[in-house]
Scaffold this motif. Structure first.
Motif, PDB file in Angstrom:
ATOM      1  N   GLU A  11     -26.689 -57.018   7.439  1.00 37.46           N
ATOM      2  CA  GLU A  11     -25.431 -57.724   7.208  1.00 37.46           C
ATOM      3  C   GLU A  11     -25.667 -59.067   6.510  1.00 37.46           C
ATOM      4  O   GLU A  11     -24.990 -59.412   5.538  1.00 37.46           O
ATOM      5  N   ARG A  15     -24.543 -60.089   2.654  1.00 42.12           N
ATOM      6  CA  ARG A  15     -23.624 -61.213   2.423  1.00 42.12           C
ATOM      7  C   ARG A  15     -24.241 -62.297   1.540  1.00 42.12           C
ATOM      8  O   ARG A  15     -23.577 -62.813   0.634  1.00 42.12           O
ATOM      9  N   SER A  18     -24.051 -61.318  -1.987  1.00 39.17           N
ATOM     10  CA  SER A  18     -22.777 -60.719  -2.398  1.00 39.17           C
ATOM     11  C   SER A  18     -22.118 -61.404  -3.583  1.00 39.17           C
ATOM     12  O   SER A  18     -21.146 -60.906  -4.120  1.00 39.17           O
ATOM     13  N   ALA A  25     -21.295 -66.847  -1.576  1.00 44.77           N
ATOM     14  CA  ALA A  25     -22.160 -65.991  -0.762  1.00 44.77           C
ATOM     15  C   ALA A  25     -22.516 -66.690   0.556  1.00 44.77           C
ATOM     16  O   ALA A  25     -22.537 -66.074   1.623  1.00 44.77           O
ATOM     17  N   ARG A  28     -19.621 -66.596   2.992  1.00 42.03           N
ATOM     18  CA  ARG A  28     -19.462 -65.273   3.616  1.00 42.03           C
ATOM     19  C   ARG A  28     -20.502 -65.070   4.721  1.00 42.03           C
ATOM     20  O   ARG A  28     -20.209 -64.500   5.764  1.00 42.03           O
ATOM     21  N   THR A  29     -21.714 -65.548   4.469  1.00 43.76           N
ATOM     22  CA  THR A  29     -22.774 -65.399   5.470  1.00 43.76           C
ATOM     23  C   THR A  29     -22.449 -66.228   6.712  1.00 43.76           C
ATOM     24  O   THR A  29     -22.636 -65.793   7.849  1.00 43.76           O
ATOM     25  N   TYR A  32     -20.085 -64.668   9.111  1.00 43.37           N
ATOM     26  CA  TYR A  32     -20.740 -63.682   9.978  1.00 43.37           C
ATOM     27  C   TYR A  32     -21.568 -64.362  11.072  1.00 43.37           C
ATOM     28  O   TYR A  32     -21.478 -64.031  12.253  1.00 43.37           O
TER      29      TYR A  32
END
Ligand code: ATP
Ligand code: MG
Length: 508
Positions: A11, A15, A18, A25, A28-29, A32
């Motif tokens: 995951e 990310r 991405s 990016a 987004r990480t 998570y």
């Protein structure tokens, strides 16, 4: 914290890879990681040893605090940082001497960090840092995060590589501007005829240069339209911006929109990434639309919109992008008659025709020919590496001046170059021009009225008459008919009287 390590690695890797935009990016990480860690802020820092500092290139936060970008470190701490290998926790109240002295530089007060050193082949390039209220992180957090050091390292390395490319690109753009200016400095005074045959044109250039309006340059091929477009740009307040040339006839019709206006990613097959078009690239400068008459009708519609609104829309895009540009267009074609044949849009023609400048053909400014010849003899000698430019044969200039120059300045330039290559020393006689004139004139000799070949006397008479016309009746001396025909003036006179050709000088 229960999490499958493989799933976690997958995951995080997806990310952080991405987007090409590291901030995207990274964000987004962060989204998570927030679910698994008690994290408030997350940073990606470069350890810039040459700068003696850490430099923040990405951050994500739950709050609004904007972290500082560059933290200079004293030498002792740099040495310490350089040797860090395994991920570890820094607590603000830690009694360790290095952490104590490090804490103020990174504003650790009241917080804990997990720092993950990122290394490529042993060399430290930076850190991933997660920050939370003091005491929130556990050794399990550190252990889990250690498994994703690699994907973060790759992401950071990509950013560094990209930065380098951008630096080189900017340097190239700079060089390009510099060279453009140099070229113009070389060329600036080199608009030959600026004070004679092109005086009116240059007067218009001076009037229009400081403004932002669209300019249309018209004139036969080789008259110097591009030279004038350059002169306008470099005399304008946009001179330090780009000068982007588009040859409208040279771009395939199916690519012209994307070339001019750019495209979004995936706008059509083959559009792998987004691309800025030439209008966008010309922001702050000038777009030179050469051969505007060749622009397909569809692109004409779009161009009209640009001229009206100073806005472009990329192919496949859904929002207009405003562009700060000036447009100079040029054509050797008769746009007005193209309009009446529905090959050119009338509304665009009106838009373009606000300030037309007509660059006259060379035959209408014969007075510039000698200066142009001398200029190109100098220039081309230098380019060809001829140390001593040869002299121009007596009479040659007059003959050249009277020639019609259908290819205008470009033809003249090419002729001089050819002549220099053939006669690097001695005199430049420009006989090749004579030969080509002879060649041109020779054709009709095979029966002007279509009634079979002429007899030799008639052909000779016709030819002598033509040469006399070229020299305006001059027989004797430099540039005279005898010289052109390569015979003695008295012989020519004798032959003329035998053939019944009128003697005496005519004025055309
Ligand atoms: N007044 C001038 N002084 C010096 N050099 C000139 C002048 N006019 C034109 N030239 C030179 O002549 C050549 C042709 O000029 P240019 O390319 O500007 O013509 P053009 O009108 O754009 O032709 P085309 O319609 O074929 O594109 C160039 O090498 C240019 O440097
Ligand atoms: Mg041109």
């Amino acid at each position: 914290m229960i999490v499958n390590k493989d799933e976690f690695f997958r995951e995080v890797t997806l990310r952080i890879c991405s987007s090409l935009q590291i901030s995207t990016a990274f964000g987004r990480t962060f989204e998570y990681l927030r679910k698994l860690f008690p994290v408030d802020h997350m940073f990606l820092d470069i350890a810039d040893m040459s700068l003696g500092a850490t430099r923040r290139i990405a951050f994500a936060t739950t709050g609004t605090e904007i972290p500082e970008e560059i933290s200079p470190l004293p030498q002792g701490l740099l040495e310490w940082v350089r040797e860090l290998r395994a991920p570890f926790i820094l607590n603000a109240s830690d009694q360790n001497y290095q952490i104590q002295s490090f804490a103020p530089f990174i504003k650790l007060k009241g917080h804990s960090d997990i720092a993950v050193p990122l290394r490529i082949e042993e060399v430290l390039i930076g850190f991933l840092i997660l920050r939370a209220k003091e005491g929130k992180f556990t050794p399990e957090h550190v252990e889990l995060l250690a498994t994703v050091a690699e994907p973060f390292t790759i992401a950071l390395a990509n950013v560094l590589a990209h930065e380098e490319v951008v630096i080189y690109r900017d340097r190239l753009i700079d060089d390009n501007h510099f060279l453009n200016r140099e070229i113009f400095a070389l060329m600036g005074d080199d608009i030959i005829g600026g004070n004679s045959g092109l005086r009116n044109v240059m007067e218009m250039v001076r009037q229009v240069a400081p403004l932002n309006n669209t300019v249309l340059l018209m004139g036969e091929t080789g008259t110097g339209k591009e030279v004038i477009a350059n002169a306008i740009h470099f005399a304008s307040p946009r001179k330090d911006g780009p000068f982007i040339k588009v040859n409208c006839g040279a771009i395939p019709e199916n690519l012209i929109d994307s070339e001019l206006f750019g495209h979004e990613k995936g706008a059509f097959t083959g559009a792998a990434g987004e691309k800025r078009g030439r209008f966008e690239r010309a922001t702050g400068g000038t777009v030179f639309l050469d051969e505007i008459g060749e622009l397909p009708l569809q692109a004409q519609v779009r161009l009209l919109r640009v001229l009206q609104n100073r806005e472009i829309e990329r192919v496949g895009g859904d929002r207009p992008i405003s562009v700060d540009i000036r447009v100079i267009a040029a054509t050797h074609r008769n746009l007005e008659s193209m309009v009446s044949e529905n090959q050119f849009r009338e509304d665009l023609w009106f838009r373009l025709n606000v300030f037309p400048i007509i660059v006259p053909p060379l035959r209408q400014r014969k007075e510039d020919v000698p200066a142009l010849i001398r200029y190109f003899v100098e220039l081309k000698s230098r380019e060809l590496g001829i140390a001593m430019p040869p002299a121009i044969a007596p009479g040659a200039l007059e003959r050249l001046t009277n020639y019609g120059w259908p290819g205008n300045v470009r033809e003249l330039e090419n002729l001089v170059e050819r002549e220099l290559i053939r006669h690097q020393s001695g005199q430049l006689r420009f006989d090749s021009l004579l030969i080509s004139v002879k060649g041109e004139e020779a054709q009709p000799l095979a029966g002007e009225n279509g009634d079979g070949p002429l007899n030799l006397d008639a052909a000779m008479s016709l030819h002598i008459n033509k040469v006399l016309k070229m020299t305006r009746g001059k027989i004797h001396g430099p540039g005279g008919a005898a010289e052109l025909l390569g015979i003695n003036p008295n012989t020519l006179r004798g032959r003329m009287s035998k053939l019944g050709i009128m003697l005496g000088r005519k004025t055309r």
